[in-house]
Design an enzyme around this catalytic site. Structure first.
Site, PDB file in Angstrom:
ATOM      1  N   GLY A 160     -17.400 -26.387  23.970  1.00  0.00           N
ATOM      2  CA  GLY A 160     -18.015 -25.640  22.873  1.00  0.00           C
ATOM      3  C   GLY A 160     -17.051 -24.626  22.275  1.00  0.00           C
ATOM      4  O   GLY A 160     -16.141 -24.145  22.958  1.00  0.00           O
ATOM      5  N   ARG A 168     -20.394 -17.610  18.982  1.00  0.00           N
ATOM      6  CA  ARG A 168     -21.027 -16.294  19.060  1.00  0.00           C
ATOM      7  C   ARG A 168     -20.109 -15.214  19.643  1.00  0.00           C
ATOM      8  O   ARG A 168     -20.411 -14.029  19.563  1.00  0.00           O
ATOM      9  CB  ARG A 168     -22.334 -16.386  19.877  1.00  0.00           C
ATOM     10  CG  ARG A 168     -23.484 -16.988  19.075  1.00  0.00           C
ATOM     11  CD  ARG A 168     -24.683 -17.301  19.958  1.00  0.00           C
ATOM     12  NE  ARG A 168     -24.437 -18.496  20.775  1.00  0.00           N
ATOM     13  CZ  ARG A 168     -25.262 -18.931  21.727  1.00  0.00           C
ATOM     14  NH1 ARG A 168     -26.370 -18.264  21.999  1.00  0.00           N
ATOM     15  NH2 ARG A 168     -24.984 -20.022  22.412  1.00  0.00           N
ATOM     16  N   LYS A 197      11.206   4.177  35.155  1.00  0.00           N
ATOM     17  CA  LYS A 197      11.348   2.730  34.996  1.00  0.00           C
ATOM     18  C   LYS A 197      12.512   2.278  35.853  1.00  0.00           C
ATOM     19  O   LYS A 197      13.600   2.855  35.747  1.00  0.00           O
ATOM     20  CB  LYS A 197      11.624   2.383  33.533  1.00  0.00           C
ATOM     21  CG  LYS A 197      11.658   0.890  33.287  1.00  0.00           C
ATOM     22  CD  LYS A 197      12.683   0.470  32.253  1.00  0.00           C
ATOM     23  CE  LYS A 197      14.073   0.425  32.815  1.00  0.00           C
ATOM     24  NZ  LYS A 197      15.076  -0.107  31.906  1.00  0.00           N
ATOM     25  N   ASN A 242      16.482  16.366  44.621  1.00  0.00           N
ATOM     26  CA  ASN A 242      15.500  16.961  43.716  1.00  0.00           C
ATOM     27  C   ASN A 242      16.005  16.853  42.276  1.00  0.00           C
ATOM     28  O   ASN A 242      17.138  17.206  41.972  1.00  0.00           O
ATOM     29  CB  ASN A 242      15.274  18.427  44.064  1.00  0.00           C
ATOM     30  CG  ASN A 242      14.082  18.984  43.293  1.00  0.00           C
ATOM     31  OD1 ASN A 242      12.935  18.661  43.596  1.00  0.00           O
ATOM     32  ND2 ASN A 242      14.347  19.791  42.285  1.00  0.00           N
ATOM     33  N   SER A 293      17.597  21.916  36.102  1.00  0.00           N
ATOM     34  CA  SER A 293      16.589  21.636  35.083  1.00  0.00           C
ATOM     35  C   SER A 293      17.224  21.347  33.734  1.00  0.00           C
ATOM     36  O   SER A 293      18.309  21.834  33.426  1.00  0.00           O
ATOM     37  CB  SER A 293      15.665  22.847  34.924  1.00  0.00           C
ATOM     38  OG  SER A 293      14.947  23.028  36.108  1.00  0.00           O
TER      39      SER A 293
END
Ligand code: UD1
Ligand code: CA
Length: 490
Positions: free
Chosen positions: A13, A17, A355, A381, A409
């Site tokens: 089918g 719908r 990633k 770290n 940082s």
């Protein structure tokens, strides 16, 4: 176990719908698997000799999907929709096999192999010509109705659109699951006609043909009507998905997994969880994901094809293809991508994307960083706002970081580069060259202060006023005290 020779899955089918432009109905998914894949996996547990799937609309797509999920199933092409009876005629056309055949639709994903097995067993044991799985639905609208004879056996099945008023009141419906004696089905199905409102050949018409021939056609009423629910539109797709979600969640909870809010926890059929894992609300687990004991996942976390080891915590995060080590901590708001392997006791903190990043025991990237194509040793770290610049615009490059490294940082580590064991980099550095073990890499301009600049260039500003105020309050000959010309006040 009774022998099952043939299974025919009706899936030709077009599924109009569903209103889908790109996806054939039976390929819509619930719990991470296509509708037809749920049906086939229930059917395969019965070990039939052969499975035939009748395909029509979007034939190529469905056939290549079948190649993936059930390579031994044989697909049969129904060129035009001639009805369920027509589909079965085609499925049987090139075989003279005898024995037992099970017929199911490809859009009933909740059917269990236990129920199918019960129908096949009852059929075989009773030696019936046909056995039909029926259900009593609170709202039978749209289904074929079961007309029983006085002896309780099946007289005929009437489609709703062809049914008289009193027949429509019958609550027992045809599930679309049948078991037939193959030889008797073959002879009866050659006699059906399209004298109905749709001018189609109805498989259901074989019931009265067999009955008239003196054969036994027996209805088996399922105790759990949920199983026979079919998907014809997106509302039913969502209903079936919610039912299967509950079934899967119940199994996990009974096996010792805590689900804080099962109604917002979506776990694919393919996912494994160990006892004492805890899943918080709004969490979706899919693909090959596995969760080890005492791991805590969520709230609002999506894990696709991830391996989460014991005691790890993943909070408010989206992860695909990552391994999250023992007692590792991820999130909140972390994005882990394929190839990421977090060792034990590691941390991927908030607003961190990784990633193809491998972190050794105890290494951490706690805040606001991108780690792409990098291998990091133990105990290192990565300071807040560090970017591993892995892409030169054409190619991706790799970075090596040793053990107990301290990346300052706001650093940019321009790959390919390697940073030796115990090395440091100064905050705000752009690191373009290797840093040997034990060295500090400083890759930034030296700071200079232009004294009195604010008073000269922003004379009437609040800043100038604050500076003047501070100057008047600062004791003379303090090193921070400066004159307007940038010289220390005498
Ligand atoms: C059918 C039954 C109905 C039953 C219901 C259960 C008939 C005539 N009616 O109705 O009694 O209550 O299932 O869900 O059988 N198909 C083909 N080729 C075709 C036509 C259909 O392969 O030419 C497939 C469809 O893809 C579907 C299945 O057969 O998987 C059933 O067809 P559908 O049109 O959904 O039948 P219903 O109207 O639901
Ligand atoms: Ca249907």
């Amino acid at each position: 176990m009774s022998r099952l020779d043939y299974v025919i899955v009706l899936a030709a089918g077009e599924g109009a719908r569903m209103k889908s432009v790109s996806t054939p109905k039976v390929m819509h998914t619930i719990a991470g698997r296509s509708l037809i894949s749920h049906v086939l996996s229930a059917v395969e547990k019965l070990s039939p000799t052969q499975i035939r799937v009748v395909v029509g609309a979007n034939r190529e797509q469905v056939e290549s999907h079948l190649q993936e999920i059930a390579p031994t199933a044989v697909s049969i092409f129904q060129e035009r929709r001639g009805g369920t009876g027509h589909a079965v005629q085609i499925a049987l056309a090139d075989t003279s096999a005898t024995g037992t055949v099970l017929i199911v639709a490809g859009d009933t994903p909740l059917l269990s192999s236990q129920t199918l097995r019960q129908v096949v067993d009852a059929h075989t044991k009773g030696g019936f010509a046909a056995t039909v799985l029926t259900a009593e639905l609170p709202d039978p609208t749209g289904y074929g109705r079961i007309i029983r004879a006085d002896d309780g056996e099946l007289l005929r099945i009437v489609e709703e659109r062809d049914a008289a008023e009193f027949e429509r009141d019958i609550e027992e419906i045809n599930s679309g699951v049948y078991v037939f004696d193959l030889a008797k089905l073959r002879s009866a199905i050659s006699k059906i006609t399209d004298s109905n409102s749709q001018h189609e050949l109805y498989l259901t018409d074989v019931v009265q043909i067999l009955r008239k021939a003196g054969e036994r056609v027996v209805p088996i009423l399922t105790p759990d009507f949920v199983e026979i629910l079919g998907v014809n539109d997106r509302v039913q797709l969502a209903e079936c998905a919610a039912i299967m979600r509950d079934q899967i969640n119940d199994l996990h909870m009974r096996a010792g997994v805590t689900l804080i809010d099962p109604t917002t926890t979506w776990i694919d059929a393919s996912v494994t969880l160990a006892a004492d894992a805890v899943i918080h609300p709004g969490t979706a687990l899919s693909g090959t994901t596995s969760i080890a004991t005492e791991a805590v996942i969520g709230p609002r976390t999506t894990l696709i094809d991830c391996e989460v080891l014991a005691g790890a915590k993943v909070i408010e995060s989206y992860c695909r293809g990552a391994v999250i080590g023992e007692n590792a901590s991820v999130g909140p708001f972390t994005y882990l991508r394929p190839g990421t392997v977090l060792g034990s006791e590691t941390r991927a903190g908030s607003f961190v994307e990784m990633k193809n990043a491998q972190l050794g025991f105890g290494s951490k990237a706690p805040h606001l960083s991108y780690l792409g194509d990098v291998t990091i040793g133990e105990g290192s770290n990565i300071g807040a706002a560090t970017i591993f610049a892995n892409y030169d615009g054409e190619n991706k490059h790799h970075t090596e970081i040793g053990d107990h490294v301290r990346i300052g940082s706001d650093s940019v580590i321009v790959a390919p580069v390697s940073i030796g064991d115990g090395a440091y980099t100064a905050a705000g550095s752009v690191i373009t060259e290797d840093v040997p073990a034990g060295a500090i890499g400083v890759g930034r301009a030296k700071q200079r202060n232009v004294l009195g600049w604010v008073m000269r260039r922003r004379p009437d500003s609040l800043s100038a006023r604050a500076a003047a105020q501070s100057e008047s309050e600062t004791p003379a000959n303090s090193p921070t005290s400066t004159s307007e010309k940038g010289k220390p006040t005498p």
